[in-house]
Design a protein around this motif. Structure first.
Motif, PDB file in Angstrom:
ATOM      1  N   GLU A   1      -2.059 -69.257  64.052  1.00  0.00           N
ATOM      2  CA  GLU A   1      -1.383 -68.888  65.304  1.00  0.00           C
ATOM      3  C   GLU A   1      -2.299 -69.016  66.520  1.00  0.00           C
ATOM      4  OE1 GLU A   1       1.138 -65.082  67.044  1.00  0.00           O
ATOM      5  OE2 GLU A   1      -0.252 -64.760  65.396  1.00  0.00           O
ATOM      6  N   GLU A   2      -3.529 -68.617  66.374  1.00  0.00           N
ATOM      7  CA  GLU A   2      -4.446 -68.523  67.519  1.00  0.00           C
ATOM      8  C   GLU A   2      -5.496 -69.635  67.537  1.00  0.00           C
ATOM      9  OE1 GLU A   2      -4.224 -66.246  69.943  1.00  0.00           O
ATOM     10  OE2 GLU A   2      -3.076 -64.607  69.099  1.00  0.00           O
ATOM     11  N   TRP A   3      -5.244 -70.747  66.841  1.00  0.00           N
ATOM     12  CA  TRP A   3      -6.264 -71.792  66.719  1.00  0.00           C
ATOM     13  C   TRP A   3      -6.858 -72.234  68.055  1.00  0.00           C
ATOM     14  CZ3 TRP A   3      -9.644 -73.245  63.491  1.00  0.00           C
ATOM     15  CH2 TRP A   3     -10.367 -74.414  63.726  1.00  0.00           C
ATOM     16  N   PRO A   4      -6.070 -72.508  69.102  1.00  0.00           N
ATOM     17  CA  PRO A   4      -6.694 -72.964  70.351  1.00  0.00           C
ATOM     18  C   PRO A   4      -7.715 -71.966  70.912  1.00  0.00           C
ATOM     19  CG  PRO A   4      -4.332 -73.321  70.410  1.00  0.00           C
ATOM     20  CD  PRO A   4      -4.609 -72.490  69.191  1.00  0.00           C
ATOM     21  N   LEU A   5      -7.422 -70.690  70.800  1.00  0.00           N
ATOM     22  CA  LEU A   5      -8.339 -69.656  71.287  1.00  0.00           C
ATOM     23  C   LEU A   5      -9.624 -69.659  70.464  1.00  0.00           C
ATOM     24  CD1 LEU A   5      -8.926 -67.100  73.013  1.00  0.00           C
ATOM     25  CD2 LEU A   5      -7.776 -65.794  71.222  1.00  0.00           C
ATOM     26  N   ILE A   6      -9.491 -69.687  69.154  1.00  0.00           N
ATOM     27  CA  ILE A   6     -10.653 -69.643  68.277  1.00  0.00           C
ATOM     28  C   ILE A   6     -11.509 -70.895  68.452  1.00  0.00           C
ATOM     29  CG2 ILE A   6     -11.378 -69.616  65.853  1.00  0.00           C
ATOM     30  CD1 ILE A   6      -8.739 -68.027  65.360  1.00  0.00           C
ATOM     31  N   ALA A   7     -10.875 -72.036  68.472  1.00  0.00           N
ATOM     32  CA  ALA A   7     -11.611 -73.296  68.612  1.00  0.00           C
ATOM     33  C   ALA A   7     -12.372 -73.342  69.929  1.00  0.00           C
ATOM     34  CB  ALA A   7     -10.645 -74.479  68.518  1.00  0.00           C
ATOM     35  N   GLU A   8     -11.755 -72.884  70.997  1.00  0.00           N
ATOM     36  CA  GLU A   8     -12.411 -72.905  72.307  1.00  0.00           C
ATOM     37  C   GLU A   8     -13.556 -71.900  72.358  1.00  0.00           C
ATOM     38  OE1 GLU A   8     -13.264 -73.973  76.212  1.00  0.00           O
ATOM     39  OE2 GLU A   8     -11.932 -74.964  74.797  1.00  0.00           O
ATOM     40  N   ALA A   9     -13.346 -70.740  71.785  1.00  0.00           N
ATOM     41  CA  ALA A   9     -14.363 -69.685  71.852  1.00  0.00           C
ATOM     42  C   ALA A   9     -15.597 -70.031  71.039  1.00  0.00           C
ATOM     43  CB  ALA A   9     -13.778 -68.369  71.365  1.00  0.00           C
ATOM     44  N   MET A  10     -15.405 -70.642  69.881  1.00  0.00           N
ATOM     45  CA  MET A  10     -16.529 -70.907  68.996  1.00  0.00           C
ATOM     46  C   MET A  10     -17.001 -72.347  69.038  1.00  0.00           C
ATOM     47  SD  MET A  10     -15.982 -68.740  65.645  1.00  0.00           S
ATOM     48  CE  MET A  10     -14.695 -67.546  65.597  1.00  0.00           C
TER      49      MET A  10
ATOM     50  N   ALA B   1     -18.586 -63.212  70.793  1.00  0.00           N
ATOM     51  CA  ALA B   1     -17.711 -63.715  69.722  1.00  0.00           C
ATOM     52  C   ALA B   1     -18.400 -63.564  68.367  1.00  0.00           C
ATOM     53  CB  ALA B   1     -17.337 -65.173  69.979  1.00  0.00           C
ATOM     54  N   TYR B   2     -19.680 -63.839  68.303  1.00  0.00           N
ATOM     55  CA  TYR B   2     -20.419 -63.694  67.043  1.00  0.00           C
ATOM     56  C   TYR B   2     -20.449 -62.231  66.600  1.00  0.00           C
ATOM     57  CZ  TYR B   2     -24.231 -63.596  63.677  1.00  0.00           C
ATOM     58  OH  TYR B   2     -24.989 -63.379  62.552  1.00  0.00           O
ATOM     59  N   THR B   3     -20.747 -61.335  67.522  1.00  0.00           N
ATOM     60  CA  THR B   3     -20.794 -59.905  67.199  1.00  0.00           C
ATOM     61  C   THR B   3     -19.448 -59.416  66.679  1.00  0.00           C
ATOM     62  OG1 THR B   3     -22.469 -59.573  68.917  1.00  0.00           O
ATOM     63  CG2 THR B   3     -21.290 -57.611  68.157  1.00  0.00           C
TER      64      THR B   3
ATOM     65  N   ALA C   1     -14.239 -65.493  81.678  1.00  0.00           N
ATOM     66  CA  ALA C   1     -14.161 -64.049  81.411  1.00  0.00           C
ATOM     67  C   ALA C   1     -12.848 -63.704  80.705  1.00  0.00           C
ATOM     68  CB  ALA C   1     -14.287 -63.268  82.713  1.00  0.00           C
ATOM     69  N   LEU C   2     -11.768 -64.363  81.109  1.00  0.00           N
ATOM     70  CA  LEU C   2     -10.476 -64.174  80.437  1.00  0.00           C
ATOM     71  C   LEU C   2     -10.557 -64.636  78.984  1.00  0.00           C
ATOM     72  CD1 LEU C   2      -7.575 -65.275  82.811  1.00  0.00           C
ATOM     73  CD2 LEU C   2      -7.723 -63.165  81.507  1.00  0.00           C
ATOM     74  N   LEU C   3     -11.183 -65.775  78.758  1.00  0.00           N
ATOM     75  CA  LEU C   3     -11.332 -66.310  77.405  1.00  0.00           C
ATOM     76  C   LEU C   3     -12.081 -65.319  76.526  1.00  0.00           C
ATOM     77  CD1 LEU C   3     -11.244 -68.613  75.261  1.00  0.00           C
ATOM     78  CD2 LEU C   3     -13.374 -69.447  76.269  1.00  0.00           C
ATOM     79  N   MET C   4     -13.208 -64.820  77.006  1.00  0.00           N
ATOM     80  CA  MET C   4     -13.996 -63.898  76.198  1.00  0.00           C
ATOM     81  C   MET C   4     -13.252 -62.585  75.969  1.00  0.00           C
ATOM     82  SD  MET C   4     -16.270 -65.862  75.266  1.00  0.00           S
ATOM     83  CE  MET C   4     -16.833 -64.688  74.068  1.00  0.00           C
ATOM     84  N   ALA C   5     -12.502 -62.119  76.948  1.00  0.00           N
ATOM     85  CA  ALA C   5     -11.699 -60.907  76.756  1.00  0.00           C
ATOM     86  C   ALA C   5     -10.597 -61.145  75.741  1.00  0.00           C
ATOM     87  CB  ALA C   5     -11.116 -60.449  78.091  1.00  0.00           C
ATOM     88  N   ALA C   6     -10.000 -62.328  75.769  1.00  0.00           N
ATOM     89  CA  ALA C   6      -8.949 -62.665  74.797  1.00  0.00           C
ATOM     90  C   ALA C   6      -9.539 -62.770  73.393  1.00  0.00           C
ATOM     91  CB  ALA C   6      -8.271 -63.975  75.193  1.00  0.00           C
ATOM     92  N   VAL C   7     -10.732 -63.330  73.256  1.00  0.00           N
ATOM     93  CA  VAL C   7     -11.405 -63.404  71.958  1.00  0.00           C
ATOM     94  C   VAL C   7     -11.714 -62.001  71.453  1.00  0.00           C
ATOM     95  CG1 VAL C   7     -13.544 -64.116  70.794  1.00  0.00           C
ATOM     96  CG2 VAL C   7     -12.352 -65.706  72.302  1.00  0.00           C
ATOM     97  N   SER C   8     -12.216 -61.160  72.336  1.00  0.00           N
ATOM     98  CA  SER C   8     -12.508 -59.773  71.969  1.00  0.00           C
ATOM     99  C   SER C   8     -11.240 -59.066  71.504  1.00  0.00           C
ATOM    100  CB  SER C   8     -13.117 -59.041  73.174  1.00  0.00           C
ATOM    101  OG  SER C   8     -13.309 -57.688  72.877  1.00  0.00           O
TER     102      SER C   8
ATOM    103  N   TYR D   1     -15.731 -58.190  61.967  1.00  0.00           N
ATOM    104  CA  TYR D   1     -14.539 -58.539  61.199  1.00  0.00           C
ATOM    105  C   TYR D   1     -14.880 -58.892  59.747  1.00  0.00           C
ATOM    106  CZ  TYR D   1     -10.851 -61.585  59.412  1.00  0.00           C
ATOM    107  OH  TYR D   1      -9.913 -62.188  58.616  1.00  0.00           O
ATOM    108  N   VAL D   2     -15.896 -59.720  59.529  1.00  0.00           N
ATOM    109  CA  VAL D   2     -16.181 -60.156  58.159  1.00  0.00           C
ATOM    110  C   VAL D   2     -16.756 -59.050  57.283  1.00  0.00           C
ATOM    111  CG1 VAL D   2     -16.389 -62.592  58.780  1.00  0.00           C
ATOM    112  CG2 VAL D   2     -18.459 -61.174  58.638  1.00  0.00           C
ATOM    113  N   THR D   3     -17.182 -57.949  57.863  1.00  0.00           N
ATOM    114  CA  THR D   3     -17.651 -56.834  57.031  1.00  0.00           C
ATOM    115  C   THR D   3     -16.516 -56.271  56.172  1.00  0.00           C
ATOM    116  OG1 THR D   3     -17.319 -55.184  58.760  1.00  0.00           O
ATOM    117  CG2 THR D   3     -19.521 -56.155  58.598  1.00  0.00           C
ATOM    118  N   VAL D   4     -15.271 -56.472  56.593  1.00  0.00           N
ATOM    119  CA  VAL D   4     -14.138 -56.027  55.777  1.00  0.00           C
ATOM    120  C   VAL D   4     -14.121 -56.838  54.478  1.00  0.00           C
ATOM    121  CG1 VAL D   4     -11.631 -55.735  55.655  1.00  0.00           C
ATOM    122  CG2 VAL D   4     -12.818 -55.346  57.829  1.00  0.00           C
ATOM    123  N   PHE D   5     -14.246 -58.155  54.591  1.00  0.00           N
ATOM    124  CA  PHE D   5     -14.323 -59.030  53.412  1.00  0.00           C
ATOM    125  C   PHE D   5     -15.520 -58.645  52.549  1.00  0.00           C
ATOM    126  CE2 PHE D   5     -16.217 -62.757  51.395  1.00  0.00           C
ATOM    127  CZ  PHE D   5     -15.152 -63.237  50.636  1.00  0.00           C
TER     128      PHE D   5
END
Length: 196
Positions: free
Chosen positions: A105-114, A128-130, A61-68, A135-139
């Motif tokens: 900077e946040e690679w460990p978080l991103i790698a673990e989440a995805m 994480a997908y949502t 739950a902490l991981l998903m909150a940190a990803v969010s 985020y990618v809608t900005v691009f």
């Protein structure tokens, strides 16, 4: 008076949650999600370990909150970055610098989440997908504007450009983390943009 007390309580709750998330992200950056301990996160947030469990039931739950938290912050910053210019090239450069820097900077978080979800279709069912899609809608908006202005070819699929842009920067960041030599992030991003 009770409204003021209620607001104060709510503010305290939000402050504790922000402190926990900041400590979680720092611990994940330093040790990786597997080696980050709830007790260390609580200590860094100046809270008792039991208090963390009042806000988040477990490490997942902490991981998903940190990803969010990461994607919410990243999306906000990306929106601000593209507002700074009307020129397609400058907007893409701003997004590339932001994305590369944050992923680095946040690679460990991103790698673990995805990591556990890719390339499975189950990933599309995750929060994480949502958040990533938001985020990618900005691009996507920068590319669409660039096509309308004639700065970008209209015959190249937006999905291909998006995948090359974000995937290329993420691979570059991962490779940079693995190298033992000093990193010149601006030079890396400039070279990437030239190729892109």
């Amino acid at each position: 008076m009770s409204e003021a007390k209620s607001k104060t309580r709510r503010q305290k709750v939000e402050e504790k949650e922000r402190a926990i998330l900041a400590a979680t992200r720092a611990a994940f950056r330093e040790r990786g999600p597997d080696d980050a301990k709830i007790s260390a996160i609580a200590k860094a947030a100046n809270l008792a370990e039991g208090t963390v469990y009042l806000y988040f039931k477990n490490k997942q739950a902490l991981l998903m909150a940190a990803v969010s938290d990461f994607y919410t912050e990243l999306t906000h910053d990306a929106e601000a970055a593209v507002q700074a210019s009307d020129e397609t090239e400058k907007r893409l450069a701003a997004l590339a610098r932001l994305h590369f820097g944050r992923v680095l900077e946040e690679w460990p978080l991103i790698a673990e989440a995805m990591g556990p979800h890719l390339p499975s279709l189950e990933y599309r069912e995750t929060e994480a997908y949502t958040l990533n899609r938001r985020y990618v809608t900005v691009f996507d908006g920068v590319i669409r504007d660039g096509v309308e202005r004639g700065d970008i070819r209209a015959d190249v699929a937006l999905s291909a450009m998006r995948d090359l842009f974000h995937g290329g920067l993420e691979h570059l960041a991962r490779s940079a983390r693995l190298r033992a030599q000093p990193l010149n992030a601006d030079a890396e991003v400039c070279q990437f943009l030239t190729i892109f």
